[in-house]
Design an enzyme around this catalytic site. Structure first.
Site, PDB file in Angstrom:
ATOM      1  N   ARG A  92       0.917  -1.156  -0.075  1.00 21.62           N
ATOM      2  CA  ARG A  92       0.141   0.008   0.180  1.00 21.62           C
ATOM      3  C   ARG A  92       0.798   1.286  -0.040  1.00 21.62           C
ATOM      4  O   ARG A  92       1.637   1.424   0.857  1.00 21.62           O
ATOM      5  CB  ARG A  92      -1.036  -0.152   1.352  1.00 21.62           C
ATOM      6  N   HIS A 139      -7.490   0.500  -6.319  1.00 24.11           N
ATOM      7  CA  HIS A 139      -7.686  -0.226  -5.090  1.00 24.11           C
ATOM      8  C   HIS A 139      -8.578  -1.408  -5.404  1.00 24.11           C
ATOM      9  O   HIS A 139      -9.526  -1.799  -5.129  1.00 24.11           O
ATOM     10  CB  HIS A 139      -8.491   0.549  -4.136  1.00 24.11           C
ATOM     11  N   GLN A 172     -10.354  -3.763  -2.802  1.00 23.44           N
ATOM     12  CA  GLN A 172     -11.483  -3.321  -2.230  1.00 23.44           C
ATOM     13  C   GLN A 172     -12.800  -3.842  -3.393  1.00 23.44           C
ATOM     14  O   GLN A 172     -13.613  -4.210  -2.924  1.00 23.44           O
ATOM     15  CB  GLN A 172     -11.457  -2.029  -2.273  1.00 23.44           C
ATOM     16  N   ASP A 232     -16.986   7.338  -1.469  1.00 27.50           N
ATOM     17  CA  ASP A 232     -15.916   7.210  -0.690  1.00 27.50           C
ATOM     18  C   ASP A 232     -15.632   8.694  -0.154  1.00 27.50           C
ATOM     19  O   ASP A 232     -16.145   9.643  -0.790  1.00 27.50           O
ATOM     20  CB  ASP A 232     -14.912   6.891  -1.635  1.00 27.50           C
ATOM     21  N   CYS A 286     -16.365   1.923   1.263  1.00 22.81           N
ATOM     22  CA  CYS A 286     -15.020   1.104   1.365  1.00 22.81           C
ATOM     23  C   CYS A 286     -14.626   1.211   2.913  1.00 22.81           C
ATOM     24  O   CYS A 286     -13.882   0.467   3.392  1.00 22.81           O
ATOM     25  CB  CYS A 286     -13.904   1.068   0.644  1.00 22.81           C
ATOM     26  N   ARG A 306     -13.708  -8.150   2.528  1.00 22.08           N
ATOM     27  CA  ARG A 306     -12.268  -7.900   2.122  1.00 22.08           C
ATOM     28  C   ARG A 306     -11.408  -9.155   2.341  1.00 22.08           C
ATOM     29  O   ARG A 306     -10.697  -9.778   2.001  1.00 22.08           O
ATOM     30  CB  ARG A 306     -11.647  -6.714   3.069  1.00 22.08           C
TER      31      ARG A 306
END
Ligand code: CP
Ligand code: NVA
Length: 310
Positions: A107, A134, A137, A229, A269, A297
């Site tokens: 990440r 991502h 996700q 988001d 998310c 996840r």
């Protein structure tokens, strides 16, 4: 299944629509096994290095717990504590880690840094979030949609807010599995054109639609799934105040979701900011499935780890 071994997962575009469905099927199977208490030590003796240059709750915990549940061992490495923050090249890091571990999750900020890591690494590299995508996700999001709606193909997903990393992966992933995709952003915050082109190509292959608009009501109208988001992603903290002003008309609230299908589901998310991108009424309301999404996840990533490292 053998065709996944050793591959990287940096972008939703690394998988075909069919492969995405295969990963989701395996995720459902692994989820069921875990719920029944059946152990699946398919990665016994395997190790995963997890490099974090940004904060995380879900990504860290789901990869770490996922590796343990599969019989493997995760190593949590922060950029700050490793030699990365003292200037060791990413290419050297990749070659060193490849001689010790079976896979690398990272990440960080720049997507090209992750591509460079993957280029120099001999082991699979998994994108745990960059400024561009991502993908893990979105595997969890598609799993969640499938569980709640029974299918993916033909559903309409509406993204409202910033044309950011999560938006990019959603556009590519949803388009590839045959969903209709609508994206509403403020002017100047549209998704990257390369992503829009991929999503456009995939939707036209399915005969579905891609809508890019500045009008949130237009995007949400008739949607089966509404997604948003944060307005300021990690690394954009300095723009926060300005973004709050720009994004205010894009808040996902009761009025906006009244234009969605009656049985729509809401995804985020997380982490979320109640009162900014989404009201408490929506995220804590009966259409919200954000905690099932967060749990997924774990299951989605166990499938990815199994396929790439197994
Ligand atoms: N959604 C997500 O990636 O959460 P974390 O930042 O907590 O990992
Ligand atoms: N867009 C957000 C997602 C966090 C999981 C960020 O990049 O900070």
């Amino acid at each position: 299944i053998a065709s996944y071994r050793g591959r990287d997962f940096l972008s939703m575009n690394d998988l075909t629509g069919e492969e995405i469905e295969e990963v989701l099927d395996l995720a459902s199977e692994l989820k069921l096994r875990q719920k029944k208490g059946i152990s699946t030590p398919i990665l016994k003796g395997k190790t995963l290095a997890m490099i974090f240059s940004k904060n995380s709750t879900r990504t860290r915990v789901s990869f770490e717990v996922g590796m343990v549940q599969l019989g493997g061992y995760p190593l949590f490495i922060t950029a700050t504590d490793s030699q990365l923050s003292r200037g060791e090249p990413i290419a050297d890091t990749a070659r060193v880690l490849s001689r010790m571990v079976d896979g690398i999750m990272i990440r960080t900020y720049s997507h090209s840094e992750v591509e460079e890591l993957a280029y120099y690494a001999d082991v699979p590299v998994i994108n745990g979030l960059t400024d561009y995508e991502h993908p893990c996700q979105i595997m969890a999001d598609l799993l969640t949609i499938k569980e709640h709606k029974g299918q993916l193909r033909g559903l309409k997903v509406a993204w409202v807010g910033d044309g950011n990393n999560v938006c990019h992966s959603l556009m590519i992933g949803a388009a590839k599995v045959g969903m209709e995709v609508a994206v509403a952003t403020p002017p100047g915050y549209e998704p990257d054109q390369k992503v829009s082109l991929i999503a456009q190509k995939e939707t036209s292959r399915w005969g579905t639609k891609l809508l890019l608009t500045h009008n949130p009501v237009e995007a949400v109208t008739g949607a089966d799934v509404v997604v948003t988001d944060v307005w300021a992603s990690m690394g954009q903290e300095a723009e926060s105040a300005e973004r709050v002003k720009v994004f205010e008309p894009y808040q996902v609230n009761g009025e906006l979701v009244s234009h969605a299908k009656q049985d729509f589901i809401f995804l985020h998310c997380l982490p979320a900011h109640r009162g900014e991108e989404v009201t408490a009424e929506v995220i804590d309301g009966e259409h919200s499935v954000v905690f099932a999404e967060a749990e997924n996840r774990l299951h989605a990533q166990k499938a990815i780890l199994t396929l790439l490292l197994g």
